[in-house]
Motif scaffolding. Sequence first.
Motif, short mmCIF file in Angstrom:
data_model
loop_
_atom_site.label_atom_id
_atom_site.label_comp_id
_atom_site.label_asym_id
_atom_site.label_seq_id
_atom_site.Cartn_x
_atom_site.Cartn_y
_atom_site.Cartn_z
N LEU A 98 79.30 11.68 51.08
CA LEU A 98 79.60 13.04 50.71
C LEU A 98 78.27 13.61 49.86
CD1 LEU A 98 83.40 13.27 50.24
CD2 LEU A 98 81.99 14.28 52.27
N ARG A 99 77.96 12.71 48.87
CA ARG A 99 76.84 13.27 48.06
C ARG A 99 75.64 13.16 48.73
NH1 ARG A 99 77.71 13.14 42.12
NH2 ARG A 99 79.94 12.54 41.70
N PHE A 100 75.43 12.33 49.69
CA PHE A 100 74.11 12.34 50.42
C PHE A 100 74.13 13.52 51.47
CE2 PHE A 100 72.32 11.44 54.47
CZ PHE A 100 71.03 11.01 54.01
N VAL A 101 75.19 13.65 51.99
CA VAL A 101 75.30 14.89 52.90
C VAL A 101 74.92 16.29 52.20
CG1 VAL A 101 76.70 16.44 54.24
CG2 VAL A 101 76.67 13.77 54.65
N ASP A 102 75.34 16.42 50.62
CA ASP A 102 74.91 17.46 50.04
C ASP A 102 73.67 17.68 49.88
OD1 ASP A 102 77.75 18.27 49.84
OD2 ASP A 102 78.08 17.26 47.83
N THR A 103 72.55 16.72 49.91
CA THR A 103 71.21 16.52 49.58
C THR A 103 70.40 17.18 50.82
OG1 THR A 103 70.81 14.43 50.00
CG2 THR A 103 71.57 14.97 47.86
N ILE A 104 71.29 16.80 52.00
CA ILE A 104 70.15 16.86 53.20
C ILE A 104 70.11 18.66 53.91
CG2 ILE A 104 70.56 14.63 54.26
CD1 ILE A 104 72.65 15.75 56.19
N GLY A 105 69.15 18.88 54.39
CA GLY A 105 68.88 20.16 54.89
C GLY A 105 69.84 20.34 56.04
N PRO A 106 69.93 21.83 56.60
CA PRO A 106 70.80 22.24 57.61
C PRO A 106 70.73 21.54 58.68
CG PRO A 106 69.47 24.21 56.37
CD PRO A 106 69.07 22.91 55.89
N GLU A 107 69.28 21.57 59.32
CA GLU A 107 69.02 20.84 60.71
C GLU A 107 69.79 19.50 60.54
OE1 GLU A 107 65.27 20.91 61.90
OE2 GLU A 107 65.05 23.07 61.53
N ALA A 108 69.60 18.47 59.64
CA ALA A 108 70.26 17.07 59.46
C ALA A 108 71.58 17.24 59.20
CB ALA A 108 69.48 16.50 58.18
#
Length: 123
Positions: A98-108
């Motif tokens: 979840l923390r990783f997902v918070d760091t990725i951009g909208p396309e990813a």
Amino acid sequence: MLLAMARLGDLERAVLDCLWQSGEPLTVREVHEALAERQLAYTTVMTTLQRMARKGLVKQDTQARAHRFSAVATREEMFAELMSDALGIAGDESEAMLRFVDTIGPEARAALADRLSGNTPHA
């Protein structure tokens, strides 16, 4: 492979990038020429490729007179393995993800959502 990737130096990363961009095995000379802006000695590039082969990051084809080198995995495969290894050492896999997902951009994030919903075929 995580330990090998974690210990990659700047030159090793540049060599892998060169091999990935080529898409085909390259000789030491071809890698040396691709990295010409770094003004490296030919022997430095040769030693780096040989060390990377020992680490299992590149494979060396010794059949031809001039040995050819290629990455053992695509950029995406290598980083997927890195991420998987990192999740394996995370205390709480779900929280780490979840923390990783918070760091990725909208396309990813959209690509991840599509994959999780079954809308994107597995590569």
